[in-house]
Design a protein around this motif. Structure first.
Motif, PDB file in Angstrom:
ATOM      1  N   VAL A  39      31.019  52.890   7.667  1.00  0.00           N
ATOM      2  CA  VAL A  39      30.007  53.930   7.430  1.00  0.00           C
ATOM      3  C   VAL A  39      29.327  54.356   8.722  1.00  0.00           C
ATOM      4  O   VAL A  39      28.469  55.240   8.709  1.00  0.00           O
ATOM      5  N   GLY A  40      29.691  53.750   9.839  1.00  0.00           N
ATOM      6  CA  GLY A  40      29.110  54.080  11.132  1.00  0.00           C
ATOM      7  C   GLY A  40      29.609  53.106  12.167  1.00  0.00           C
ATOM      8  O   GLY A  40      30.572  52.365  11.933  1.00  0.00           O
ATOM      9  N   THR A  98      21.268  47.775   5.705  1.00  0.00           N
ATOM     10  CA  THR A  98      21.768  46.616   4.953  1.00  0.00           C
ATOM     11  C   THR A  98      23.233  46.325   5.259  1.00  0.00           C
ATOM     12  O   THR A  98      23.848  45.512   4.568  1.00  0.00           O
ATOM     13  N   PHE A  99      23.793  46.963   6.287  1.00  0.00           N
ATOM     14  CA  PHE A  99      25.230  46.869   6.527  1.00  0.00           C
ATOM     15  C   PHE A  99      25.549  45.782   7.547  1.00  0.00           C
ATOM     16  O   PHE A  99      24.676  45.312   8.276  1.00  0.00           O
ATOM     17  N   THR A 100      26.821  45.389   7.599  1.00  0.00           N
ATOM     18  CA  THR A 100      27.253  44.303   8.466  1.00  0.00           C
ATOM     19  C   THR A 100      28.061  44.859   9.636  1.00  0.00           C
ATOM     20  O   THR A 100      28.663  45.932   9.554  1.00  0.00           O
ATOM     21  N   TYR A 101      28.089  44.089  10.717  1.00  0.00           N
ATOM     22  CA  TYR A 101      28.857  44.483  11.897  1.00  0.00           C
ATOM     23  C   TYR A 101      29.047  43.270  12.798  1.00  0.00           C
ATOM     24  O   TYR A 101      28.270  42.312  12.738  1.00  0.00           O
ATOM     25  N   GLU A 102      30.074  43.316  13.592  1.00  0.00           N
ATOM     26  CA  GLU A 102      30.265  42.343  14.657  1.00  0.00           C
ATOM     27  C   GLU A 102      29.609  42.884  15.920  1.00  0.00           C
ATOM     28  O   GLU A 102      29.602  44.099  16.152  1.00  0.00           O
ATOM     29  N   GLN A 103      29.071  42.005  16.733  1.00  0.00           N
ATOM     30  CA  GLN A 103      28.477  42.468  17.982  1.00  0.00           C
ATOM     31  C   GLN A 103      29.535  43.178  18.822  1.00  0.00           C
ATOM     32  O   GLN A 103      30.617  42.646  19.047  1.00  0.00           O
ATOM     33  N   PRO A 104      29.241  44.398  19.285  1.00  0.00           N
ATOM     34  CA  PRO A 104      30.185  45.054  20.194  1.00  0.00           C
ATOM     35  C   PRO A 104      30.200  44.348  21.539  1.00  0.00           C
ATOM     36  O   PRO A 104      29.342  43.491  21.808  1.00  0.00           O
ATOM     37  N   GLY A 105      31.194  44.682  22.372  1.00  0.00           N
ATOM     38  CA  GLY A 105      31.240  44.120  23.715  1.00  0.00           C
ATOM     39  C   GLY A 105      29.963  44.399  24.474  1.00  0.00           C
ATOM     40  O   GLY A 105      29.153  45.235  24.066  1.00  0.00           O
ATOM     41  N   PRO A 106      29.761  43.752  25.625  1.00  0.00           N
ATOM     42  CA  PRO A 106      28.483  43.854  26.342  1.00  0.00           C
ATOM     43  C   PRO A 106      28.313  45.106  27.179  1.00  0.00           C
ATOM     44  O   PRO A 106      27.214  45.380  27.649  1.00  0.00           O
ATOM     45  N   ALA A 107      29.369  45.898  27.368  1.00  0.00           N
ATOM     46  CA  ALA A 107      29.308  47.025  28.291  1.00  0.00           C
ATOM     47  C   ALA A 107      28.889  48.308  27.587  1.00  0.00           C
ATOM     48  O   ALA A 107      29.124  48.494  26.378  1.00  0.00           O
ATOM     49  N   ARG A 108      28.282  49.206  28.355  1.00  0.00           N
ATOM     50  CA  ARG A 108      27.939  50.527  27.839  1.00  0.00           C
ATOM     51  C   ARG A 108      29.200  51.194  27.283  1.00  0.00           C
ATOM     52  O   ARG A 108      30.250  51.224  27.938  1.00  0.00           O
ATOM     53  N   GLY A 109      29.089  51.724  26.060  1.00  0.00           N
ATOM     54  CA  GLY A 109      30.213  52.378  25.408  1.00  0.00           C
ATOM     55  C   GLY A 109      30.992  51.492  24.466  1.00  0.00           C
ATOM     56  O   GLY A 109      31.786  51.995  23.666  1.00  0.00           O
ATOM     57  N   SER A 155      31.526  48.675  17.611  1.00  0.00           N
ATOM     58  CA  SER A 155      32.187  47.949  16.525  1.00  0.00           C
ATOM     59  C   SER A 155      31.834  48.633  15.212  1.00  0.00           C
ATOM     60  O   SER A 155      30.800  49.302  15.109  1.00  0.00           O
ATOM     61  N   PRO A 156      32.679  48.504  14.184  1.00  0.00           N
ATOM     62  CA  PRO A 156      32.423  49.196  12.919  1.00  0.00           C
ATOM     63  C   PRO A 156      31.166  48.665  12.211  1.00  0.00           C
ATOM     64  O   PRO A 156      30.905  47.456  12.198  1.00  0.00           O
ATOM     65  N   LEU A 157      30.426  49.585  11.626  1.00  0.00           N
ATOM     66  CA  LEU A 157      29.324  49.257  10.723  1.00  0.00           C
ATOM     67  C   LEU A 157      29.899  49.361   9.321  1.00  0.00           C
ATOM     68  O   LEU A 157      30.387  50.428   8.924  1.00  0.00           O
ATOM     69  N   LEU A 158      29.869  48.251   8.584  1.00  0.00           N
ATOM     70  CA  LEU A 158      30.664  48.150   7.367  1.00  0.00           C
ATOM     71  C   LEU A 158      29.814  47.989   6.111  1.00  0.00           C
ATOM     72  O   LEU A 158      28.832  47.243   6.094  1.00  0.00           O
ATOM     73  N   ALA A 159      30.229  48.706   5.060  1.00  0.00           N
ATOM     74  CA  ALA A 159      29.756  48.473   3.698  1.00  0.00           C
ATOM     75  C   ALA A 159      30.954  47.890   2.952  1.00  0.00           C
ATOM     76  O   ALA A 159      31.878  48.620   2.594  1.00  0.00           O
ATOM     77  N   GLY A 194      22.916  58.667   8.397  1.00  0.00           N
ATOM     78  CA  GLY A 194      23.678  59.680   7.692  1.00  0.00           C
ATOM     79  C   GLY A 194      24.446  59.013   6.566  1.00  0.00           C
ATOM     80  O   GLY A 194      23.884  58.666   5.527  1.00  0.00           O
ATOM     81  N   LEU A 195      25.750  58.787   6.791  1.00  0.00           N
ATOM     82  CA  LEU A 195      26.556  58.094   5.779  1.00  0.00           C
ATOM     83  C   LEU A 195      26.207  56.617   5.675  1.00  0.00           C
ATOM     84  O   LEU A 195      26.554  55.976   4.667  1.00  0.00           O
ATOM     85  N   ALA A 196      25.583  56.063   6.675  1.00  0.00           N
ATOM     86  CA  ALA A 196      25.160  54.660   6.607  1.00  0.00           C
ATOM     87  C   ALA A 196      23.911  54.560   5.719  1.00  0.00           C
ATOM     88  O   ALA A 196      22.783  54.372   6.185  1.00  0.00           O
ATOM     89  N   HIS A 197      24.150  54.679   4.438  1.00  0.00           N
ATOM     90  CA  HIS A 197      23.083  54.786   3.434  1.00  0.00           C
ATOM     91  C   HIS A 197      23.677  54.274   2.124  1.00  0.00           C
ATOM     92  O   HIS A 197      24.882  54.432   1.886  1.00  0.00           O
ATOM     93  N   PRO A 198      22.887  53.639   1.269  1.00  0.00           N
ATOM     94  CA  PRO A 198      23.450  53.080   0.033  1.00  0.00           C
ATOM     95  C   PRO A 198      24.230  54.079  -0.801  1.00  0.00           C
ATOM     96  O   PRO A 198      25.209  53.726  -1.452  1.00  0.00           O
ATOM     97  N   ARG A 199      23.803  55.357  -0.797  1.00  0.00           N
ATOM     98  CA  ARG A 199      24.520  56.389  -1.548  1.00  0.00           C
ATOM     99  C   ARG A 199      25.197  57.390  -0.614  1.00  0.00           C
ATOM    100  O   ARG A 199      25.536  58.496  -1.021  1.00  0.00           O
TER     101      ARG A 199
END
Length: 232
Positions: free
Chosen positions: A170-171, A147-158, A161-165, A117-122
């Motif tokens: 952006v997600g 093409t976005f960056t993120y830190e690995q989220p914790g190992p548990a279900r749920g 971490s932010p998906l960043l432009a 959705g919003l995780a898109h270049p435009r």
């Protein structure tokens, strides 16, 4: 089976497609919470391609959001309606996806797209595009971060971490199963990111990928096989 032709006036080149993206993006609604997880209907959308014949099969599968039982399903097969251009992939399949949605016998409710959705270049991926065209709340749940960056989220279900432009969220990278690679959730239209993630978790009780996507993926592959004469 009827093969859907490319609609008259459909963008034929990159400049026209980008211009339409800009126009439609102005209609995005990003200040609504959206439906509560586990209520109403949710509809998975997916497509399968046959590149040799320039065909795309689309599937729409409506689930009861509480039980995840199938309520209705529909398919459509059409001509690929745009060349392969990163960032404009929605233009290849939207006419066929809309035809599948139009054939449903139940209200779709929330649209769940195998994409962005919003995780898109435009900031206007398939989930946003379909949300604006249909007026329905929509989310994108993708298998990779584009093409976005993120830190690995914790190992548990749920864990998420932010998906960043750059510094813009952006997600989210969301762990749907403990110890399994995350999926990448982004808002499409008329829903908050918190609710988008909550829906994704609810739709993935056993597997990494939401049930909406799993069922739509299987159905569109069967539809393409049948269209090519391979049986149901």
């Amino acid at each position: 089976m009827t093969i859907i032709d490319i609609p008259a006036g459909w963008p034929a080149d990159e400049a026209a497609a980008r211009a339409l993206q800009r126009e439609l993006r102005g209609r995005l609604v990003l200040d609504e919470p959206g439906p509560r997880p586990g209520t109403g209907h949710v509809t998975g959308l997916d497509v399968a391609y046959d590149d040799e014949r320039d065909l795309v099969a689309a599937a729409a599968v409506v689930l009861d959001a509480r039980t995840l039982d199938v309520v209705a399903e529909a398919t459509a097969v059409g001509r690929v309606s745009f060349p392969y251009v990163p960032g404009l992939l929605a233009f290849r399949e939207i006419p066929t996806v809309l035809a599948a949605l139009d054939s449903l016998t139940a209200e779709p409710g929330l649209l769940v797209c195998d994409g962005y959705g919003l995780a898109h270049p435009r900031r206007f991926g398939l989930a946003s595009h379909l949300g604006v065209l249909t007026g329905l709340p929509s989310i994108g749940v993708a298998k990779n971060p584009f093409t976005f960056t993120y830190e690995q989220p914790g190992p548990a279900r749920g864990d998420s971490s932010p998906l960043l432009a750059d510094e813009e969220e952006v997600g989210r990278a969301l762990r749907t199963q403990s110890g399994v690679k995350p999926v990448f959730v982004s808002v499409g239209h008329r829903i908050s990111l918190d609710h988008a993630c909550a829906h994704t978790l609810h739709l993935a009780p056993r597997y990494r990928i939401p049930e909406t996507t799993r069922r739509a993926d299987s159905l569109c592959r069967r539809a393409l096989k049948a269209a090519l004469g391979g049986g149901p």
